[in-house]
Design a protein around this motif. Structure first.
Motif, PDB file in Angstrom:
ATOM      1  N   GLU A   1       0.852  -1.404  -0.159  1.00 12.29           N
ATOM      2  CA  GLU A   1      -0.217   0.096   0.038  1.00 12.29           C
ATOM      3  C   GLU A   1       0.976   1.162  -0.123  1.00 12.29           C
ATOM      4  OE1 GLU A   1      -2.758   1.887   3.289  1.00 12.29           O
ATOM      5  OE2 GLU A   1      -3.467  -0.014   2.729  1.00 12.29           O
ATOM      6  N   LYS A   2       1.993   1.243   0.994  1.00 12.11           N
ATOM      7  CA  LYS A   2       2.621   2.441   0.965  1.00 12.11           C
ATOM      8  C   LYS A   2       3.588   2.809  -0.640  1.00 12.11           C
ATOM      9  CE  LYS A   2       3.266   2.430   6.019  1.00 12.11           C
ATOM     10  NZ  LYS A   2       2.793   3.698   6.348  1.00 12.11           N
TER      11      LYS A   2
ATOM     12  N   VAL B   1      12.678   1.384  -4.094  1.00 15.23           N
ATOM     13  CA  VAL B   1      13.687   0.900  -3.055  1.00 15.23           C
ATOM     14  C   VAL B   1      13.796   2.182  -2.346  1.00 15.23           C
ATOM     15  CG1 VAL B   1      16.174   0.614  -3.076  1.00 15.23           C
ATOM     16  CG2 VAL B   1      14.876  -0.768  -4.717  1.00 15.23           C
ATOM     17  N   GLN B   2      13.905   3.315  -2.478  1.00 12.32           N
ATOM     18  CA  GLN B   2      14.264   4.600  -1.965  1.00 12.32           C
ATOM     19  C   GLN B   2      13.068   4.611  -0.797  1.00 12.32           C
ATOM     20  OE1 GLN B   2      14.377   7.617  -4.809  1.00 12.32           O
ATOM     21  NE2 GLN B   2      16.558   7.709  -4.664  1.00 12.32           N
ATOM     22  N   ALA B   3      11.782   4.221  -1.232  1.00 15.01           N
ATOM     23  CA  ALA B   3      10.570   4.598  -0.382  1.00 15.01           C
ATOM     24  C   ALA B   3      10.713   3.278   0.741  1.00 15.01           C
ATOM     25  CB  ALA B   3       9.489   4.194  -1.212  1.00 15.01           C
ATOM     26  N   MET B   4      11.030   2.446   0.531  1.00 13.55           N
ATOM     27  CA  MET B   4      11.439   0.869   1.446  1.00 13.55           C
ATOM     28  C   MET B   4      12.480   1.315   2.254  1.00 13.55           C
ATOM     29  SD  MET B   4      10.624  -2.665  -0.352  1.00 13.55           S
ATOM     30  CE  MET B   4      11.188  -2.353  -2.090  1.00 13.55           C
TER      31      MET B   4
ATOM     32  N   CYS C   1      12.084  -6.028 -11.793  1.00 13.90           N
ATOM     33  CA  CYS C   1      12.550  -5.485 -10.618  1.00 13.90           C
ATOM     34  C   CYS C   1      12.053  -4.265  -9.868  1.00 13.90           C
ATOM     35  CB  CYS C   1      13.970  -5.573 -10.500  1.00 13.90           C
ATOM     36  SG  CYS C   1      14.540  -4.284 -11.673  1.00 13.90           S
ATOM     37  N   PHE C   2      12.334  -3.873  -8.511  1.00 13.62           N
ATOM     38  CA  PHE C   2      11.903  -2.687  -7.847  1.00 13.62           C
ATOM     39  C   PHE C   2      12.573  -1.611  -8.754  1.00 13.62           C
ATOM     40  CE2 PHE C   2      11.328  -5.797  -4.390  1.00 13.62           C
ATOM     41  CZ  PHE C   2       9.927  -5.279  -3.974  1.00 13.62           C
ATOM     42  N   THR C   3      11.793  -0.439  -8.666  1.00 16.41           N
ATOM     43  CA  THR C   3      12.182   0.677  -9.231  1.00 16.41           C
ATOM     44  C   THR C   3      13.202   1.276  -7.985  1.00 16.41           C
ATOM     45  OG1 THR C   3      10.600   2.091  -8.382  1.00 16.41           O
ATOM     46  CG2 THR C   3      10.266   0.965 -10.688  1.00 16.41           C
ATOM     47  N   ILE C   4      13.964   2.510  -8.535  1.00 18.24           N
ATOM     48  CA  ILE C   4      14.846   3.169  -7.807  1.00 18.24           C
ATOM     49  C   ILE C   4      13.643   3.803  -6.601  1.00 18.24           C
ATOM     50  CG2 ILE C   4      16.081   5.292  -7.583  1.00 18.24           C
ATOM     51  CD1 ILE C   4      17.563   4.127 -10.127  1.00 18.24           C
ATOM     52  N   LYS C   5      12.679   4.316  -7.095  1.00 19.56           N
ATOM     53  CA  LYS C   5      11.885   5.033  -6.377  1.00 19.56           C
ATOM     54  C   LYS C   5      11.277   4.114  -5.174  1.00 19.56           C
ATOM     55  CE  LYS C   5       9.646   8.841  -8.236  1.00 19.56           C
ATOM     56  NZ  LYS C   5       8.282   9.724  -8.995  1.00 19.56           N
TER      57      LYS C   5
END
Length: 68
Positions: free
Chosen positions: A23-24, A48-51, A42-46
């Protein structure tokens, strides 16, 4: 490829569920799982940064998880 086990452990240790993380990140939960399994993009840079921000990761933790 990410270290799924380390990421999942960190999610749980920080008191989150995968549903909350999805959700986040503004992802459907099934897409989050596919990304964790490596069967989706794969996860985007955004993302990854959010996580990193949401889970309050140290730099070394992020490297161990996202650059496994």
């Amino acid at each position: 490829m990410i270290n799924k086990n380390l990421l999942m452990n960190m999610i749980w240790e920080r008191g989150f569920t995968t549903e909350q993380i999805a959700e986040k990140l503004k992802l459907e939960q099934d897409i989050l799982f596919k990304k964790l399994e490596g069967s989706e993009d794969c996860f985007t840079i955004k993302e990854v940064q959010a996580m990193v921000r949401i889970l309050e990761m140290e730099g070394t933790d992020a490297v161990k998880i996202f650059f496994a």
